[in-house]
Motif scaffolding. Sequence first.
Motif, PDB file in Angstrom:
ATOM      1  N   LEU A 265       6.372 -48.534 -23.281  1.00 27.61           N
ATOM      2  CA  LEU A 265       5.377 -49.596 -23.127  1.00 27.61           C
ATOM      3  C   LEU A 265       4.125 -49.065 -22.446  1.00 27.61           C
ATOM      4  O   LEU A 265       2.997 -49.376 -22.858  1.00 27.61           O
ATOM      5  N   ASP A 266       4.295 -48.268 -21.394  1.00 27.81           N
ATOM      6  CA  ASP A 266       3.136 -47.683 -20.700  1.00 27.81           C
ATOM      7  C   ASP A 266       2.319 -46.819 -21.658  1.00 27.81           C
ATOM      8  O   ASP A 266       1.085 -46.863 -21.652  1.00 27.81           O
ATOM      9  N   ASP A 267       3.016 -46.025 -22.482  1.00 31.99           N
ATOM     10  CA  ASP A 267       2.326 -45.172 -23.452  1.00 31.99           C
ATOM     11  C   ASP A 267       1.557 -46.026 -24.466  1.00 31.99           C
ATOM     12  O   ASP A 267       0.430 -45.691 -24.839  1.00 31.99           O
ATOM     13  N   TYR A 268       2.189 -47.107 -24.901  1.00 28.73           N
ATOM     14  CA  TYR A 268       1.544 -47.985 -25.876  1.00 28.73           C
ATOM     15  C   TYR A 268       0.297 -48.629 -25.284  1.00 28.73           C
ATOM     16  O   TYR A 268      -0.750 -48.712 -25.939  1.00 28.73           O
ATOM     17  N   GLU A 269       0.386 -49.060 -24.043  1.00 30.10           N
ATOM     18  CA  GLU A 269      -0.767 -49.686 -23.399  1.00 30.10           C
ATOM     19  C   GLU A 269      -1.897 -48.682 -23.201  1.00 30.10           C
ATOM     20  O   GLU A 269      -3.076 -49.018 -23.348  1.00 30.10           O
ATOM     21  N   ASP A 270      -1.532 -47.429 -22.876  1.00 29.92           N
ATOM     22  CA  ASP A 270      -2.558 -46.389 -22.763  1.00 29.92           C
ATOM     23  C   ASP A 270      -3.243 -46.163 -24.108  1.00 29.92           C
ATOM     24  O   ASP A 270      -4.465 -45.964 -24.172  1.00 29.92           O
ATOM     25  N   TYR A 271      -2.447 -46.213 -25.165  1.00 31.58           N
ATOM     26  CA  TYR A 271      -2.989 -46.044 -26.513  1.00 31.58           C
ATOM     27  C   TYR A 271      -3.960 -47.174 -26.856  1.00 31.58           C
ATOM     28  O   TYR A 271      -5.043 -46.939 -27.406  1.00 31.58           O
ATOM     29  N   ILE A 272      -3.598 -48.391 -26.507  1.00 29.16           N
ATOM     30  CA  ILE A 272      -4.483 -49.534 -26.763  1.00 29.16           C
ATOM     31  C   ILE A 272      -5.779 -49.379 -25.973  1.00 29.16           C
ATOM     32  O   ILE A 272      -6.873 -49.664 -26.476  1.00 29.16           O
ATOM     33  N   ARG A 273      -5.682 -48.896 -24.739  1.00 25.41           N
ATOM     34  CA  ARG A 273      -6.889 -48.706 -23.929  1.00 25.41           C
ATOM     35  C   ARG A 273      -7.788 -47.630 -24.532  1.00 25.41           C
ATOM     36  O   ARG A 273      -9.014 -47.706 -24.455  1.00 25.41           O
ATOM     37  N   GLN A 274      -7.174 -46.607 -25.116  1.00 21.15           N
ATOM     38  CA  GLN A 274      -7.970 -45.579 -25.781  1.00 21.15           C
ATOM     39  C   GLN A 274      -8.729 -46.177 -26.964  1.00 21.15           C
ATOM     40  O   GLN A 274      -9.896 -45.846 -27.193  1.00 21.15           O
ATOM     41  N   LEU A 275      -8.059 -47.052 -27.703  1.00 20.67           N
ATOM     42  CA  LEU A 275      -8.726 -47.730 -28.818  1.00 20.67           C
ATOM     43  C   LEU A 275      -9.889 -48.577 -28.313  1.00 20.67           C
ATOM     44  O   LEU A 275     -10.968 -48.592 -28.904  1.00 20.67           O
ATOM     45  N   ASN A 276      -9.650 -49.306 -27.224  1.00 18.84           N
ATOM     46  CA  ASN A 276     -10.709 -50.145 -26.653  1.00 18.84           C
ATOM     47  C   ASN A 276     -11.889 -49.298 -26.189  1.00 18.84           C
ATOM     48  O   ASN A 276     -13.055 -49.677 -26.357  1.00 18.84           O
ATOM     49  N   LYS A 277     -11.569 -48.154 -25.601  1.00 17.72           N
ATOM     50  CA  LYS A 277     -12.624 -47.256 -25.133  1.00 17.72           C
ATOM     51  C   LYS A 277     -13.417 -46.717 -26.320  1.00 17.72           C
ATOM     52  O   LYS A 277     -14.644 -46.641 -26.289  1.00 17.72           O
ATOM     53  N   MET A 278     -12.689 -46.376 -27.373  1.00 19.68           N
ATOM     54  CA  MET A 278     -13.350 -45.861 -28.573  1.00 19.68           C
ATOM     55  C   MET A 278     -14.229 -46.928 -29.217  1.00 19.68           C
ATOM     56  O   MET A 278     -15.325 -46.658 -29.711  1.00 19.68           O
ATOM     57  N   SER A 279     -13.760 -48.171 -29.195  1.00 20.84           N
ATOM     58  CA  SER A 279     -14.500 -49.273 -29.812  1.00 20.84           C
ATOM     59  C   SER A 279     -15.711 -49.695 -28.995  1.00 20.84           C
ATOM     60  O   SER A 279     -16.483 -50.542 -29.424  1.00 20.84           O
ATOM     61  N   SER A 280     -15.880 -49.124 -27.797  1.00 23.51           N
ATOM     62  CA  SER A 280     -17.016 -49.495 -26.948  1.00 23.51           C
ATOM     63  C   SER A 280     -18.203 -48.558 -27.131  1.00 23.51           C
ATOM     64  O   SER A 280     -19.223 -48.719 -26.482  1.00 23.51           O
TER      65      SER A 280
END
Length: 579
Positions: A265-280
Amino acid sequence: MNSVPSSAGLSAVRCTDETPIYRANRSCRVTSNSTNNYQHYSHIPSTLENTHLSQKQYSYTVNQRRGHANNPRQHINVETTSRLYGKSFSTAYYDRVRAQVYLNTPMHSQLKSAFLPPKPSTPQETPPKTSSDNEDPPLDYPNYTIDSLIQRLVPTDTYKPKVTFINPMLMCSRLHIRPSILLNKLACLSINSLRESTHDQGVRIMTNFLEILSHWTETFPYDFRNDEMISQLEELLRKLNSYEPSFRSITKRIDKQLRSELSKLDDYEDYIRQLNKMSSKSLNQMTLNTNIIDQCSTPILFAEQVTHIELSRLKAIGAEEILQYFITKSANEDARAETKEIKASGQLKSSQVAHDIKLTFNFETYIQWFNRLTFFVATEIVKHTQRRLRIQLITYFIDAAYHCLLLNNFNSMFAILGGLNMQPVKRLTRTWAKVSLEKFTQLEQFKNVSKNFTYYRTQLKRAMENARTRQWQVDRIVIPFTSLVSQDVYFIKTRSKNYTTEGGINLQKYYSISKCVLEEFIQCQQSNCSFQRNDQIINFIITSPTFSEDALMLASFECEPATTAYEMKTLAELQSKNQ
């Protein structure tokens, strides 16, 4: 014979194993919406429309859930919380419930005393006996207390509660007490029962107890994402190992599997944050000149790829998240009311509230995905000034939505329809005049709100029955419209009373919420697809820029000029705002 452990001396997350979609070497630079892009097409009540968290709200520093409600070091300021997460969480909800349920004994602040002897309860009417001890308690009994229900969870050497009771109890008891207090009471009562048992009976009691504990960690792993719960679990497993060394293999498996799931779950959340960072990242000209057809040639392929995204995000949602979201919402409302009251009295200095985004992270991420897909569809259409391309794209997305329907991917179907029905797209009358509307008219039946979405619910029920009959074989996919599931849970929570007229807990409410979440939503996580995954297309869908609502309207007016007085006024206001 080993000594009996003393209660006084004691103190799942479902993530896909698929390779992350995100690629670090992705060259496309993108931007996020500058305004709130919550999908207004979704049918959650208007009071819930602040569910969506913008990309900025995912701070890379996540607060740990409070170890104890009175620990000031684990609280943050309400204004900071609102700025980071758009929400705040306080203990006010449970404080209010605790005043109603006197048996809700708060946790001791010292970890070495996490499992406390139960508080003696006031004499009360005994719940009726069922024809078999293993049957679920009757739902119409009006005088249940939280303690009497917890007592039903306590195993003996010959009794273990059925899963049909365990699930509603573990999920919905949080309406009255925190999960940490439930674990405290359950463990204390189970351990105390050993005093009047032989060692062989005690082993059978604790074996049944470990089965309940194992089910808890597997079905509701989010509950163990805070220090309070994990500390209790560690100490409890240690005590059980001391009582019976043969339990070590079981306790080791429980601990290992739970930590593995939480790590995923922690890895998945980090992955989602990377996507959010990329989308910014900033929008560039190249992304304005490309469209989805260049990346994904057919609407069938598009429907298959969004289904891959849906399944990966659906499987990451914890069963307890949906109900916990509404509990957190109630706490937020209490906190706001408290703050307003204090401000009115002129005594506001620093409001102390606590919020842990991890409690509902994946559920809110899934709502974000729905919103993103809706805005993605609208953006792809209005960013092109050539009518020929807009006609082609509208037809493309209608066909994609229709194929999502054939795949039983109802969530993406509703999201695409939402994008097509957004005002910036809907107002393009000259464009729509050239579009074949036969499939679109069929799809529009699903968003008919009359009779509580009867047409959609009938199709969903048929798809669920088919998948169950075929035991969720590959390509037996069912992805429900999540906003409607949320609405159903919200309706049950708010319209069904927590207590009967006699003052007892409404057990029927527990079962209704559990059925809605577990049988009609979480069960769909068994869906699997066999069609090929295309990471390049998926990357484009989840990272390409989407316009804000204002930007969509301005782009729409560039596609087709304002014709009515209302549109001219809207255009003037938008131009004035963006000067």
